[in-house]
Design an enzyme around this catalytic site. Structure first.
Site, PDB file in Angstrom:
ATOM      1  N   ARG A   1      44.044  33.309  43.411  1.00  0.00           N
ATOM      2  CA  ARG A   1      43.282  34.277  44.271  1.00  0.00           C
ATOM      3  C   ARG A   1      43.786  34.412  45.472  1.00  0.00           C
ATOM      4  NH1 ARG A   1      38.514  35.982  41.639  1.00  0.00           N
ATOM      5  NH2 ARG A   1      37.313  34.369  40.734  1.00  0.00           N
TER       6      ARG A   1
ATOM      7  N   ASP B   1      39.480  47.882  34.232  1.00  0.00           N
ATOM      8  CA  ASP B   1      40.222  47.893  33.059  1.00  0.00           C
ATOM      9  C   ASP B   1      39.112  48.517  31.953  1.00  0.00           C
ATOM     10  OD1 ASP B   1      41.621  46.334  31.506  1.00  0.00           O
ATOM     11  OD2 ASP B   1      40.016  44.846  30.782  1.00  0.00           O
TER      12      ASP B   1
ATOM     13  N   PHE C   1      48.048  41.301  32.322  1.00  0.00           N
ATOM     14  CA  PHE C   1      47.325  40.475  33.075  1.00  0.00           C
ATOM     15  C   PHE C   1      48.013  40.089  34.474  1.00  0.00           C
ATOM     16  CE2 PHE C   1      44.637  36.807  34.343  1.00  0.00           C
ATOM     17  CZ  PHE C   1      43.470  37.402  34.110  1.00  0.00           C
TER      18      PHE C   1
ATOM     19  N   GLU D   1      36.108  47.296  44.412  1.00  0.00           N
ATOM     20  CA  GLU D   1      36.421  46.513  43.011  1.00  0.00           C
ATOM     21  C   GLU D   1      38.140  46.186  43.038  1.00  0.00           C
ATOM     22  OE1 GLU D   1      35.710  44.629  40.765  1.00  0.00           O
ATOM     23  OE2 GLU D   1      35.115  45.579  38.872  1.00  0.00           O
ATOM     24  N   ASP D   2      38.395  45.045  42.598  1.00  0.00           N
ATOM     25  CA  ASP D   2      39.778  44.813  42.487  1.00  0.00           C
ATOM     26  C   ASP D   2      40.385  45.475  41.486  1.00  0.00           C
ATOM     27  OD1 ASP D   2      38.504  43.177  40.222  1.00  0.00           O
ATOM     28  OD2 ASP D   2      39.045  41.562  40.733  1.00  0.00           O
TER      29      ASP D   2
HETATM   30  P1  5GP Z   1      36.242  45.956  32.935  1.00  0.00           P
HETATM   31  O1  5GP Z   1      34.585  45.803  33.152  1.00  0.00           O
HETATM   32  O2  5GP Z   1      36.637  47.211  33.713  1.00  0.00           O
HETATM   33  O3  5GP Z   1      36.669  45.673  31.852  1.00  0.00           O
HETATM   34  O4  5GP Z   1      36.848  44.885  33.842  1.00  0.00           O
HETATM   35  C1  5GP Z   1      36.646  44.672  35.283  1.00  0.00           C
HETATM   36  C2  5GP Z   1      37.080  43.345  35.604  1.00  0.00           C
HETATM   37  O5  5GP Z   1      38.077  42.660  34.589  1.00  0.00           O
HETATM   38  C3  5GP Z   1      37.594  43.115  36.832  1.00  0.00           C
HETATM   39  O6  5GP Z   1      36.759  43.025  38.043  1.00  0.00           O
HETATM   40  C4  5GP Z   1      38.412  41.847  36.769  1.00  0.00           C
HETATM   41  O7  5GP Z   1      37.710  40.958  37.249  1.00  0.00           O
HETATM   42  C5  5GP Z   1      38.649  41.688  35.421  1.00  0.00           C
HETATM   43  N1  5GP Z   1      40.309  42.128  35.078  1.00  0.00           N
HETATM   44  C6  5GP Z   1      40.620  43.128  34.224  1.00  0.00           C
HETATM   45  N2  5GP Z   1      41.962  43.157  34.141  1.00  0.00           N
HETATM   46  C7  5GP Z   1      42.664  42.088  34.644  1.00  0.00           C
HETATM   47  C8  5GP Z   1      43.585  41.383  34.995  1.00  0.00           C
HETATM   48  O8  5GP Z   1      44.516  41.849  34.784  1.00  0.00           O
HETATM   49  N3  5GP Z   1      43.532  40.329  35.990  1.00  0.00           N
HETATM   50  C9  5GP Z   1      42.656  39.812  36.334  1.00  0.00           C
HETATM   51  N4  5GP Z   1      42.852  38.572  37.163  1.00  0.00           N
HETATM   52  N5  5GP Z   1      41.489  40.255  36.433  1.00  0.00           N
HETATM   53  C10 5GP Z   1      41.100  41.284  35.555  1.00  0.00           C
END
Ligand code: 5GP
Length: 187
Positions: free
Chosen positions: A173, A106, A160, A102-103
């Protein structure tokens, strides 16, 4: 148009990312070497594509690769909270050791849904390898499954970020570093 001007602050340079990705590759290698089974790395598209491409070249073991695609953000910077799997696995993960790549983590919603999903498909262990983690934003608890482990590149502040695969409205990206997007870009 220069996209570098849209960045408030660079958090991790190309060199720092490259060193950390090498470390993660070595850790995964060391952990899987003894298992004598070919792991399947599952990238969470689109954000993890750059990280996954670099990471697999640092894992000097036989491995297989697949992608899932999950949507949770639309075009904004705040998660909708309901991730949906919109592109499914092609490989059969029954009895396989899976490493979810995963990138950024959050709220934890995406990984918790994906772990449940892989479990339902019969994966024998599920590890998670994320480049970034924003622990202060966690809403949903998840844990690796079975003998799975949690690998994390960097702890990310509650801002962000874009670059190295991470987007805002599908842009940025291709930046080679990770930085904080200037708030005026998305306000
Ligand atoms: P979660 O489901 O854990 O809330 O979110 C995970 C996804 O939210 C990540 O795969 C990503 O796509 C997006 N995300 C969360 N924080 C950021 C951020 O700071 N920047 C970007 N570009 N995407 C984020």
């Amino acid at each position: 148009m220069n996209f570098d001007d849209h960045i408030l602050e660079v958090l991790w340079s190309e060199d720092q990312i490259s060193r950390r990705v090498s470390d993660l590759g070595s850790q995964i290698c060391a952990d899987f070497q003894s298992r004598n089974e070919v792991p399947v790395l599952v990238g969470v598209a689109n954000g993890a594509f750059v990280f996954l491409a670099d990471l697999v070249r640092k894992i000097r073991l036989p491995l297989t690769l697949d992608f899932v695609r999950v949507v949770s953000y639309g075009i904004g910077t705040v998660t909708s909270g309901i991730p949906k799997i919109i592109v499914d696995l092609k490989l059969n993960v029954l009895g396989r050791h899976v490493v979810l790549v995963e990138d950024i983590v959050d709220t934890g919603n995406t990984l918790s849904i994906l772990i449940q999903y892989l479990k339902s498909k019969g994966a024998s262990s599920i590890s998670v390898c994320t480049l970034l983690d924003k622990p202060s934003r966690r809403r949903v608890h998840f844990e690796p499954e079975g003998e799975g482990k949690y690998y994390c590149g960097f702890e990310c502040p509650d801002q962000f970020v874009v670059g190295y695969g991470l987007d805002y409205a599908e842009l940025y990206r291709n930046l080679p570093y990770i930085g904080v997007l200037k708030p005026e870009i998305y306000k």
